[in-house]
Design an enzyme around this catalytic site. Structure first.
Site, short mmCIF file in Angstrom:
data_model
loop_
_atom_site.label_atom_id
_atom_site.label_comp_id
_atom_site.label_asym_id
_atom_site.label_seq_id
_atom_site.Cartn_x
_atom_site.Cartn_y
_atom_site.Cartn_z
NE ARG A 1 -11.12 8.20 0.50
CZ ARG A 1 -10.01 8.32 -0.24
NH1 ARG A 1 -8.87 8.64 0.31
NH2 ARG A 1 -10.06 8.11 -1.54
CG ASP B 1 -2.61 10.72 0.83
OD1 ASP B 1 -1.79 11.12 -0.02
OD2 ASP B 1 -3.52 9.92 0.54
CG ASP C 1 3.90 4.72 -3.11
OD1 ASP C 1 4.83 4.14 -2.56
OD2 ASP C 1 3.07 4.14 -3.84
CB VAL D 1 -0.63 2.41 5.43
CG1 VAL D 1 0.62 1.65 5.87
CG2 VAL D 1 -0.26 3.63 4.61
CG ASP E 1 -8.55 5.17 -0.95
OD1 ASP E 1 -7.48 5.81 -1.08
OD2 ASP E 1 -9.13 4.65 -1.93
N GLY F 1 -7.16 11.73 -0.13
CA GLY F 1 -6.46 11.09 0.98
C GLY F 1 -6.01 12.01 2.09
P1 IMP Z 1 2.59 8.37 -5.83
O1 IMP Z 1 2.22 9.15 -7.06
O2 IMP Z 1 3.02 6.98 -6.15
O3 IMP Z 1 3.60 9.08 -4.94
O4 IMP Z 1 1.26 8.11 -5.04
C1 IMP Z 1 0.67 9.00 -4.26
C2 IMP Z 1 -0.77 8.56 -4.01
O5 IMP Z 1 -0.95 7.14 -4.06
C3 IMP Z 1 -1.16 8.94 -2.62
O6 IMP Z 1 -1.62 10.27 -2.57
C4 IMP Z 1 -2.21 7.91 -2.28
O7 IMP Z 1 -3.47 8.36 -2.75
C5 IMP Z 1 -1.81 6.69 -3.05
N1 IMP Z 1 -1.09 5.73 -2.18
C6 IMP Z 1 0.21 5.39 -2.24
N2 IMP Z 1 0.53 4.49 -1.29
C7 IMP Z 1 -0.60 4.28 -0.58
C8 IMP Z 1 -0.92 3.45 0.57
O8 IMP Z 1 -0.10 2.74 1.16
N3 IMP Z 1 -2.20 3.52 1.00
C9 IMP Z 1 -3.16 4.28 0.41
N4 IMP Z 1 -2.91 5.07 -0.66
C10 IMP Z 1 -1.64 5.07 -1.15
MG MG Z 2 -3.65 10.91 -2.41
#
Ligand code: IMP
Ligand code: MG
Length: 184
Positions: free
Chosen positions: A164, A99, A102, A152, A158, A43
């Site tokens: 992407r 990227d 979350d 998003v 993606d 990402g």
């Molecule tokens: P986390 O481990 O939940 O913080 O997720 C991180 C990863 O989830 C990011 O690097 C993205 O690849 C994916 N991700 C989280 N939210 C989104 C979004 O809104 N769009 C696309 N990918 C997301």
């Molecule tokens: Mg990612």
């Protein structure tokens, strides 16, 4: 605008401007140092390319890939290293480029793994931050934009490996993934 995009959050110009600012901040903060910049694929590939060109310092670049999600929108909670960094980070000033931050599951796990390799310092630079959804106590040192709780795509991000290459960041229409439940 792409037909699957509900609304553009950040235009190409807004992204470019903010990435430039982040690069200038990092350049000032690390003045006189060499920085190891490592990004988490896939990402962050576009952000990484633009950000590193905005950093006016000697840097090295490296990449790793992890998977924390399946191909859909349901978080597995499991993080697996698919591709590790190529170079040692011991004694280096490391900046991890992501990227989007979350739930924080991915970076929380990664920080543990990377700290064990004894870099001189580690900071996180994320283009996007969704603080409302955080499940782990983790924050980024450099944040491009805070965004609301929506899915998003674009500028590297993606859904199911698509979108992407959109030059902007937009909110994906919930109808594309069967409705937004506030959970992936
Ligand atoms: P986390 O481990 O939940 O913080 O997720 C991180 C990863 O989830 C990011 O690097 C993205 O690849 C994916 N991700 C989280 N939210 C989104 C979004 O809104 N769009 C696309 N990918 C997301
Ligand atoms: Mg990612």
């Amino acid at each position: 605008m792409h037909q699957d995009v509900e609304r553009i959050l950040f235009t190409q110009e807004e992204l470019s401007c903010r990435v430039q600012e982040l690069g200038e901040k990092i350049t000032a903060d690390y003045a006189g140092k060499e920085v190891a910049v490592a990004s988490v694929l896939r990402g962050s590939y576009i952000f990484m390319a633009d950000l590193t060109r905005a950093i006016r310092l000697p840097i090295t670049v490296d990449f790793m890939a992890v998977s924390s999600y399946g191909s859909g929108t349901v978080s597995s909670g499991q993080v697996e290293i698919k591709k590790d960094l190529s170079d040692s980070i011991e004694g280096k000033d490391l900046i991890i480029v992501e990227d989007i931050l979350d739930s924080g599951n991915t970076l929380y796990y990664l920080m543990d793994v990377l700290r064990a390799r004894k870099p001189a310092s580690i900071r996180i630079c994320t283009l996007l931050d969704k603080p409302e959804r955080r499940a782990k106590p983790i924050a980024a040192d450099y944040v491009g934009f805070q965004i609301p709780d929506a899915f998003v795509v674009g500028y590297g991000l993606d859904y199911d490996e698509k979108y992407r290459n959109l030059p902007y960041i937009g909110i994906l229409k919930p109808s594309v993934y069967g409705g937004w439940q506030g959970e992936f």
